[in-house]
Motif scaffolding. Structure first.
Motif, PDB file in Angstrom:
ATOM      1  N   THR A 121     -65.666  21.899 -25.630  1.00  0.00           N
ATOM      2  CA  THR A 121     -64.593  22.166 -25.522  1.00  0.00           C
ATOM      3  C   THR A 121     -63.973  22.163 -27.044  1.00  0.00           C
ATOM      4  OG1 THR A 121     -63.383  19.904 -25.433  1.00  0.00           O
ATOM      5  CG2 THR A 121     -63.783  21.212 -23.244  1.00  0.00           C
ATOM      6  N   LEU A 168     -69.259  32.610 -32.782  1.00  0.00           N
ATOM      7  CA  LEU A 168     -68.848  32.458 -31.521  1.00  0.00           C
ATOM      8  C   LEU A 168     -67.351  32.708 -31.697  1.00  0.00           C
ATOM      9  CD1 LEU A 168     -69.309  31.735 -28.486  1.00  0.00           C
ATOM     10  CD2 LEU A 168     -68.723  29.507 -29.183  1.00  0.00           C
ATOM     11  N   TYR A 185     -65.306  35.915 -30.059  1.00  0.00           N
ATOM     12  CA  TYR A 185     -64.992  35.964 -28.818  1.00  0.00           C
ATOM     13  C   TYR A 185     -63.714  35.542 -28.321  1.00  0.00           C
ATOM     14  CZ  TYR A 185     -69.935  37.578 -28.887  1.00  0.00           C
ATOM     15  OH  TYR A 185     -71.268  38.173 -29.036  1.00  0.00           O
ATOM     16  N   HIS A 244     -64.587  39.031 -22.872  1.00  0.00           N
ATOM     17  CA  HIS A 244     -65.652  38.056 -22.712  1.00  0.00           C
ATOM     18  C   HIS A 244     -65.300  37.001 -21.923  1.00  0.00           C
ATOM     19  CE1 HIS A 244     -66.458  40.674 -26.470  1.00  0.00           C
ATOM     20  NE2 HIS A 244     -67.463  40.682 -25.855  1.00  0.00           N
ATOM     21  N   ILE A 273     -74.093  32.178 -23.086  1.00  0.00           N
ATOM     22  CA  ILE A 273     -72.592  31.267 -23.301  1.00  0.00           C
ATOM     23  C   ILE A 273     -71.907  31.883 -22.324  1.00  0.00           C
ATOM     24  CG2 ILE A 273     -73.436  30.870 -25.584  1.00  0.00           C
ATOM     25  CD1 ILE A 273     -71.221  32.540 -26.514  1.00  0.00           C
ATOM     26  N   GLN A 274     -71.120  30.967 -21.912  1.00  0.00           N
ATOM     27  CA  GLN A 274     -69.796  31.554 -20.956  1.00  0.00           C
ATOM     28  C   GLN A 274     -68.510  30.783 -21.403  1.00  0.00           C
ATOM     29  OE1 GLN A 274     -70.572  31.179 -16.797  1.00  0.00           O
ATOM     30  NE2 GLN A 274     -69.070  32.804 -16.232  1.00  0.00           N
ATOM     31  N   ILE A 275     -67.465  31.540 -21.712  1.00  0.00           N
ATOM     32  CA  ILE A 275     -66.162  30.852 -22.192  1.00  0.00           C
ATOM     33  C   ILE A 275     -65.056  30.972 -21.149  1.00  0.00           C
ATOM     34  CG2 ILE A 275     -64.653  30.935 -23.980  1.00  0.00           C
ATOM     35  CD1 ILE A 275     -66.596  32.596 -25.753  1.00  0.00           C
ATOM     36  N   GLU A 331     -60.688  29.541 -20.507  1.00  0.00           N
ATOM     37  CA  GLU A 331     -59.496  29.137 -21.131  1.00  0.00           C
ATOM     38  C   GLU A 331     -58.824  28.062 -20.231  1.00  0.00           C
ATOM     39  OE1 GLU A 331     -57.115  32.464 -21.960  1.00  0.00           O
ATOM     40  OE2 GLU A 331     -58.550  33.257 -23.917  1.00  0.00           O
ATOM     41  N   TYR A 376     -60.426  25.939 -25.264  1.00  0.00           N
ATOM     42  CA  TYR A 376     -61.503  26.844 -24.861  1.00  0.00           C
ATOM     43  C   TYR A 376     -62.498  26.011 -24.364  1.00  0.00           C
ATOM     44  CZ  TYR A 376     -59.345  30.641 -27.116  1.00  0.00           C
ATOM     45  OH  TYR A 376     -58.512  31.878 -27.517  1.00  0.00           O
ATOM     46  N   CYS A 384     -66.661  26.113 -23.237  1.00  0.00           N
ATOM     47  CA  CYS A 384     -67.815  26.952 -23.189  1.00  0.00           C
ATOM     48  C   CYS A 384     -69.128  26.060 -22.727  1.00  0.00           C
ATOM     49  CB  CYS A 384     -67.950  27.251 -24.932  1.00  0.00           C
ATOM     50  SG  CYS A 384     -69.643  28.205 -25.208  1.00  0.00           S
ATOM     51  N   SER A 385     -70.012  26.736 -22.158  1.00  0.00           N
ATOM     52  CA  SER A 385     -71.194  26.450 -21.509  1.00  0.00           C
ATOM     53  C   SER A 385     -72.192  27.061 -22.270  1.00  0.00           C
ATOM     54  CB  SER A 385     -71.253  26.602 -19.904  1.00  0.00           C
ATOM     55  OG  SER A 385     -71.417  27.813 -19.569  1.00  0.00           O
ATOM     56  N   ILE A 386     -73.352  26.527 -22.963  1.00  0.00           N
ATOM     57  CA  ILE A 386     -74.222  26.792 -23.412  1.00  0.00           C
ATOM     58  C   ILE A 386     -75.506  26.525 -22.516  1.00  0.00           C
ATOM     59  CG2 ILE A 386     -75.347  27.197 -25.635  1.00  0.00           C
ATOM     60  CD1 ILE A 386     -72.823  25.849 -26.966  1.00  0.00           C
TER      61      ILE A 386
END
Length: 608
Positions: A162, A199, A202, A208, A229-231, A233, A242, A244-246
């Motif tokens: 985060t 990053l 985005y 995105h 990656i997936q973002i 909010e 934010y 974010c998973s990586i």
């Protein structure tokens, strides 16, 4: 100690309510009021017993008598509130002693959240307990969710990070150590670009948010690996955060590359991979070498010059195409290519831009269709020969009949001269002439310029001729001409179309039949409908109608309907046949434009 997940699973159906009073009759009264399938009532008669259950069970609320022997209610409440595990349990005092302010104050100081004085009202007590139980359930659910998030964060292989709007990392899970080589405390307050370069571009992009983005991530040792990656909010305390998973997808990419390599090598198409930087060949497959005339990969790999000459002959004629000019992907573009041996071959070219190990590349695929084109040309040539043979056979058959008749009468004329024989021979010669004329009409192209005409006017001009033919054969003709827009036509050809269809309709009927000629405007089309009252056309022969020399009439050649199909085709129209045992309707559809003026005659209805 059980985790919140275990507690949640164990007590999902019932909640524990602890009842504490030294008098059995008071406990019995409480149990009768609070009895419910959702509650597990635990009744004890001393403060010591209450403390034991608080240590063992997950208690939702405690009803505690104030005046008890041994440890009284005040002391029991203070001991419950002094323990970390039980300090959040709500305690309601039930007492029959004085309601003096100092007595109530002492109860609240001991940790009570409410006071109920005996004798109590049962419904009021039940409503209070229901309210506390709801609060307890909400708390348990929140604890359960927090525990799930904690366990998920600790066991998840993906890195969860985060960060705020500036990109500063707020939290992360332990997976960052295995994936990136950073300890959790090393990455906190660092910029997110430290592990996922660029990053931040985005951030705030709704396109995105929530979608999976394929990019590269950077480890502590400066090595790079592919990542998805997936973002998301979230707003916490009015601050935008934010999440974010990586995910490390190195293994998946290796599998995809191996699959791509196998397909690359096995496909019969010519496949090449070139760098967009200097256009050198990174790789070509075996089919590319075979068709291009090369024997070894070393002759091609790392070469920037293209050994093949590509010629595009679509749209604007034949032009030489450089592969480096294909900055935009193409799909199945028709080309010719000249290989090393000087052989000109044909193919379908498709290209795709792609990234491979951080390098921008052009993947080109050529489907060689040289053999297919040759086969198609040969099949077309054979089809033409077959059609010529069939038509020649039909012409010979049709022309032979009148020639045989003429020959017979000529032989008879040697011995019995007669003007009647001469008339018959002239008639047969005219018949042969008409057959040849119709055949030529089918085969020739008409380049006459079209003119804007109203179909109703053409029909009215021909009507006397059709009417005369109908009266001669004891038939009737009805006209039903609706208002129609003008269309572009060759008037002479349309006259022949109307005459052929009308005469066919008259010949298909027995005496006293009615032929109806109708026009109307439908869906941007002018429709000509010619309907007879004959016996109809069998389903199995409808598809053959219009084929030269195929006819359902005894002496017909089939060329008349062939001419009709040709005329309609030249006018970009279509013919539909609707037939039953009550008659046949030929429907001819002509395309038109809405802005054309309607014909002068609005409606005609003649019954003859």
């Amino acid at each position: 100690m059980k985790s919140y997940i275990e507690k949640w699973n164990t007590n999902a159906n019932k909640v524990n309510i602890l009842l504490v009073d030294d008098r059995p009759e008071n406990l019995l009264a409480l149990e009768s009021v609070l009895s419910s399938p959702e509650y597990n009532l635990i009744s004890v008669n001393s403060g010591e017993a209450a403390l034991k259950h608080v240590l063992i069970d997950n208690i939702a609320v405690i009803l505690l008598d104030v005046q008890m022997p041994g440890i009284d209610g005040f002391e029991t409440a203070r001991m419950i509130k002094s323990r970390e595990k039980s300090k959040q349990i709500p305690i309601i005092f039930i007492t029959a002693i004085s309601q003096a302010l100092e007595h109530v104050t002492e109860g609240y100081h001991s940790g009570a959240i409410d006071y109920i004085f005996k004798p109590f009202h049962p419904e009021t007590l039940r409503m209070k307990i229901d309210a506390f139980i709801k609060i307890h359930r909400y708390q348990e659910q929140i604890m359960f969710q927090n525990e799930v998030l904690r366990v998920t964060g600790e066991t998840l292989a993906d890195t969860l990070v985060t960060f705020d709007e500036t990109g500063k990392v707020i939290t992360t899970n332990p997976a960052i150590d295995n994936m990136f080589g950073y300890m959790v405390e090393e990455i906190i307050n660092e910029h997110i670009n430290l592990i996922v370069p660029d990053l931040t571009k985005y951030f705030g992009d709704l396109i995105h948010i929530g979608t999976i983005i394929e990019t590269t991530a950077l480890r502590k040792n400066s090595s790079v690996f592919p990542a998805d990656i997936q973002i998301g909010e979230a707003s916490i305390g009015g601050q935008l955060v934010y999440v974010c998973s990586i995910r490390d997808v190195t293994e998946r990419k290796l599998i995809e590359e191996e699959r791509f390599r196998k397909i690359f090598e096995a496909t019969p198409c010519l496949v090449s991979l070139r760098s967009l930087k200097d256009w050198h060949f990174i790789n070509v497959n075996k089919s590319w070498l075979t068709y291009s005339g090369f024997n070894h990969y070393e002759e091609i790999l790392n070469q920037s010059a293209d050994p093949l000459t590509y010629i595009s002959y679509e749209d604007i004629g034949e032009t030489v195409v450089e592969m480096a000019d294909l900055t935009h992907p193409v799909y199945n573009s028709r080309i010719k290519y000249l290989n090393k041996t000087g052989e000109l071959r044909e193919g379908l070219l498709s290209t795709e831009l792609m990234e491979l190990h951080g390098e921008n590349c052009l993947l080109s695929v050529i489907t060689d269709i040289t053999e297919r084109v040759l086969v198609e040309k040969e099949m077309a040539r054979l089809d033409r020969l077959n059609i010529v043979g069939e038509m020649a056979s039909g012409i010979v058959h049709e022309v032979r009949n009148p020639m045989t008749t003429i020959r017979g009468f000529l032989q008879m004329s040697k011995d019995f001269p007669s003007s009647e024989f001469i008339d018959i021979m002239i008639e047969e010669l005219d018949r042969a002439h008409n057959i040849i004329t119709e055949f030529l009409s089918v085969s020739k192209n008409n380049n006459t310029k079209r003119e804007w005409k109203n179909l109703n006017g053409v029909i009215e001009t021909l009507f006397p001729l059709i009417q005369a033919k109908a009266m001669y054969t004891d038939h009737h003709v009805d006209l039903d001409l609706a208002v129609c827009p003008s269309i572009q036509i060759h008037e002479r050809e349309i006259r022949q179309l109307i005459l052929n269809l009308s005469l066919n309709g008259l010949e298909a009927m027995s005496s006293s039949g009615t032929l109806t000629i109708k026009t109307y405007h439908q869906d941007d089309q002018v429709v000509l409908a010619i309907q007879d009252q004959g016996c109809g056309i069998k389903d199995e022969v409808i598809d053959k109608i219009g084929t030269p020399f195929f006819s359902t009439k005894k002496n017909g050649t089939g060329l008349g309907l062939s001419i009709c199909h040709k005329v309609v085709s030249e006018h970009n129209g279509k013919i539909k046949i609707d037939s039953s045992d009550k008659g046949t309707t030929f429907l001819v559809y002509f395309p038109c434009e809405d802005n054309q003026l309607l014909g002068e005659d609005s409606h005609h209805m003649l019954n003859l």
